[in-house]
Design a protein around this motif. Structure first.
Motif, PDB file in Angstrom:
ATOM      1  N   GLU A   1     -11.835 -18.337 -41.383  1.00 51.93           N
ATOM      2  CA  GLU A   1     -12.768 -19.410 -41.070  1.00 51.93           C
ATOM      3  C   GLU A   1     -14.060 -19.336 -41.878  1.00 51.93           C
ATOM      4  O   GLU A   1     -14.840 -20.290 -41.883  1.00 51.93           O
TER       5      GLU A   1
ATOM      6  N   LEU B   1      -8.543  -9.561 -37.040  1.00 52.84           N
ATOM      7  CA  LEU B   1      -9.743 -10.048 -37.715  1.00 52.84           C
ATOM      8  C   LEU B   1      -9.420 -11.114 -38.765  1.00 52.84           C
ATOM      9  O   LEU B   1     -10.319 -11.792 -39.252  1.00 52.84           O
TER      10      LEU B   1
ATOM     11  N   THR C   1     -14.304  -8.319 -26.429  1.00 54.24           N
ATOM     12  CA  THR C   1     -13.965  -7.693 -27.706  1.00 54.24           C
ATOM     13  C   THR C   1     -13.156  -6.429 -27.471  1.00 54.24           C
ATOM     14  O   THR C   1     -12.257  -6.086 -28.253  1.00 54.24           O
TER      15      THR C   1
ATOM     16  N   GLN D   1     -16.865  -7.588 -34.220  1.00 54.91           N
ATOM     17  CA  GLN D   1     -16.195  -7.856 -35.495  1.00 54.91           C
ATOM     18  C   GLN D   1     -16.401  -6.711 -36.482  1.00 54.91           C
ATOM     19  O   GLN D   1     -15.500  -6.396 -37.270  1.00 54.91           O
TER      20      GLN D   1
ATOM     21  N   ASP E   1      -8.016 -14.103 -38.642  1.00 60.41           N
ATOM     22  CA  ASP E   1      -8.382 -15.486 -38.318  1.00 60.41           C
ATOM     23  C   ASP E   1      -9.886 -15.720 -38.453  1.00 60.41           C
ATOM     24  O   ASP E   1     -10.327 -16.788 -38.889  1.00 60.41           O
ATOM     25  N   VAL E   2     -10.673 -14.718 -38.087  1.00 59.79           N
ATOM     26  CA  VAL E   2     -12.140 -14.827 -38.226  1.00 59.79           C
ATOM     27  C   VAL E   2     -12.521 -14.927 -39.696  1.00 59.79           C
ATOM     28  O   VAL E   2     -13.362 -15.742 -40.088  1.00 59.79           O
TER      29      VAL E   2
END
Length: 596
Positions: free
Chosen positions: A467, A461, A517, A487, A463-464
């Motif tokens: 951003e 998670l 996912t 997520q 990298d998410v």
């Protein structure tokens, strides 16, 4: 214990709870009482000064300047000082009340946090919220509206009786006759209104529970077109609340203020008639009659005020009973003292038997050994006991027989903090705080930024989050709606991993996510193999086909176990038939999507 004795014990318990706060800050309470006494003294002096002015100056038609000025100044001073001291006294009691509500609300919420999961199996969220908010707020009335007013009025009544006795002992006895009548009215009111007030509080809780339930399930209500049925349900409860409130108002209107006003008029007529004749005949003085009538008005006013406050007292006592009963609910018993950190994560389940009701067992004589670092999966049809087993592993419930051990120690031997640090849990439905991403992973454990980032990386998670404009400080809002379903599930995994558990329990963790996912979640879990003991409850058998060992449950019994290849070799096996059925359904779905 009979119902009457039980109700009496509960009422006495709530009464002790409420009065305990009066003496929590004893100096503050003593100051408030002293202010009441002094203010009452100033209130009582006024009519005596008026009596002196009438009999000594007006009736003889004698007006010396300085004595008259002195009486007027003294009258104004006593009135102003009495009003000011009543204001200060009210502030003191409000201070006591707010401190009491603050502490009771904290105690109740702290108690709710320690209640066992079995309590929440039958508790309604709205009713609990009502007890913590509405009922604790009602308790404030017993200090501000009842205790301070009744105490002040009782002291005022004593002062007025003393002043009446100084003026004329016979008139004082006439006023004294009102007291037993008023006490009788209060007794009748409490007897008639007690059950109705209790029902009113219960129905108000039902209103809160219905609203909370409806708002929480709004998508389902609208999707199934249940708006009218929910509105009808709410209208029925709302009408019931209206009817019960109307009954309490009617009883109060008959027995409280109007009854006292009627008694006041009857006594007033009698006194004016009898005492007026003595004034005409010159036996009594007009100043005494004026002062007495003034005192009589002030005497019946506190009595009426006291009876009026008893409706608030009744509501506060009912609220106190509800809070007291909640505080009497047994909390989680923390017998364990073992504080040593769970190092291995070796789980053993020995002859485990459990049922939510003793006569209806859910798990039957279950024995399993799970070596440290292994990946075990639990499968079975709905009602087979999968989630119940996880609840027992989390020590949410106590088994009726058998034992669960970690690294050779029973769960009961571990203290609460050690067990929660060593065992992580990933539920099917993510619970997201209306706060930042960092707070949702940290969960108040005081973790460093590095530890939180490491957990997010393990859950795939990081990298998410990177951003996002505010990174780990991004506000998620209620329910974490800024994140996708997958997520949110990754966030819950990161939360569990942030505590570095040695045992990780997953309850249908990929049931509500898409295939892409699901692959991300699977990759995150594969990195933990050999490092953490994982026990996964799964509905999709494809997600646990690579597990080290699979347990197949049927109505709480272990009917098959082994790895995927071993179980698929069983021609009449339950696992094999479940797997083949799911694969067939998957192929049909793929074919339909291709045709579309």
């Amino acid at each position: 214990m009979s119902n009457a004795n039980s109700a009496k014990a509960k009422s006495s318990g709530s009464f002790r709870l409420l009065l305990s706060y009066v003496f929590t800050d004893r100096p503050l309470f003593i100051k408030a009482v002293l202010l009441v006494i002094v203010a009452t003294g100033f209130d009582v002096v006024g009519p005596i000064l008026a009596k002196i002015f009438i009999d000594n100056f007006i009736m003889p038609n004698h007006y010396p300047l300085w004595p008259i000025v002195g009486i007027i100044v003294l009258y104004i001073a006593t009135t102003v000082l009495g009003t000011f001291l009543h204001y200060k006294q009210t502030l003191k009691f409000i201070n006591i009340a707010l401190n009491a509500v603050l502490d009771i609300r904290r105690r109740v919420f702290a108690h709710v946090l320690k209640l066992p999961m079995a309590f929440f199996d039958h508790a309604r969220t709205g009713q609990l919220v009502s007890r913590i908010t509405n009922d604790t707020e009602s308790i404030k009335d017993i200090y501000v509206q009842f205790l301070s007013n009744v105490l002040a009025n009782v002291i005022l009544l004593i002062g007025i009786l003393i002043a009446m006795a100084i003026l004329d002992i016979r008139l004082m006895l006439v006023a004294l006759l009102l007291l037993p009548t008023v006490m009788g009215l209060i007794y009748v009111y409490q007897h008639l209104s007690g059950k109705i007030v209790a029902k009113t509080r219960q129905v108000r809780s039902d209103i809160n529970a219905t609203i909370s339930e409806s708002i929480g399930g709004m998508p389902v209500i609208q999707a199934t077109n249940q708006q009218q049925s929910k509105l009808a349900q709410f209208d029925a409860i709302n009408d019931d609340y209206y009817a019960t409130r109307l009954k309490t108002i009617k009883i109060a209107s008959y027995l409280l203020r109007p009854a006292i006003s009627l008694l006041n008029i009857l006594v007033l007529v009698g006194v004016v008639w009898l005492f007026g004749q003595q004034v005409v005949e010159g036996v009594a003085k007009i100043g005494v009659l004026y002062a007495y009538l003034n005192y009589l008005g002030r005497f019946t006013e506190p009595l009426g005020d006291i009876t009026q406050r008893f409706s608030l007292y009744q509501q506060a006592m009912v609220a106190g009973d509800r809070i007291h009963s909640l505080l009497q609910e047994p909390t989680i018993q923390e017998h364990g003292t073992l504080a040593a950190r769970i190092e291995q994560g070796h789980l053993s389940i020995e002859h485990l038997k459990f049922g939510y009701r003793a006569d209806k067992p859910v798990l039957h004589d279950l024995t399993v050994d799970i070596p440290a670092g292994r990946f075990f999966a639990i499968v079975g049809h709905t009602g087979s006991g999968k989630s119940t087993l996880l609840s027992l592993l989390l020590n949410f419930y106590q088994p009726q027989a058998g034992a669960i051990c970690i690294d050779g120690h029973s769960l009961d031997e571990f203290d609460h903090d050690t067990l929660r640090e060593g065992v992580g849990f990933i539920p099917q439905e993510p619970f997201i705080l209306a706060s930042t991403l960092f707070d949702n992973i940290d969960m108040g454990r005081g973790l460093s930024q590095q530890a939180v980032a490491k957990a997010a990386t393990q859950a795939r998670l990081h990298d998410v989050i990177a951003e996002m404009p505010e990174g780990y400080q991004t506000q998620l809002g209620e329910g974490g709606l800024r994140l996708s379903t997958g997520q949110r599930q990754q966030l819950i995994i990161a939360r569990a991993l942030a505590g570095s558990p040695k045992v990780l329990l997953l309850d249908e963790a990929t049931a509500n996510v898409d295939s892409e996912t699901e692959q991300v979640v699977q990759q995150a879990l594969n990195q933990l193999r050999g490092k953490v003991t994982m026990i996964v409850v799964a509905h999709r058998l494809s997600t646990i086909s690579h597990a080290d060992h699979i347990l197949v449950l049927d109505h709480g019994r272990l009917i098959e176990q082994g790895n995927h290849h071993q179980l698929m070799k069983l021609e009449q096996g339950r696992y094999r038939s479940m797997y083949q059925l799911q694969q067939q359904a998957k192929r049909i779905q793929q074919a339909e999507s291709e045709l579309a």
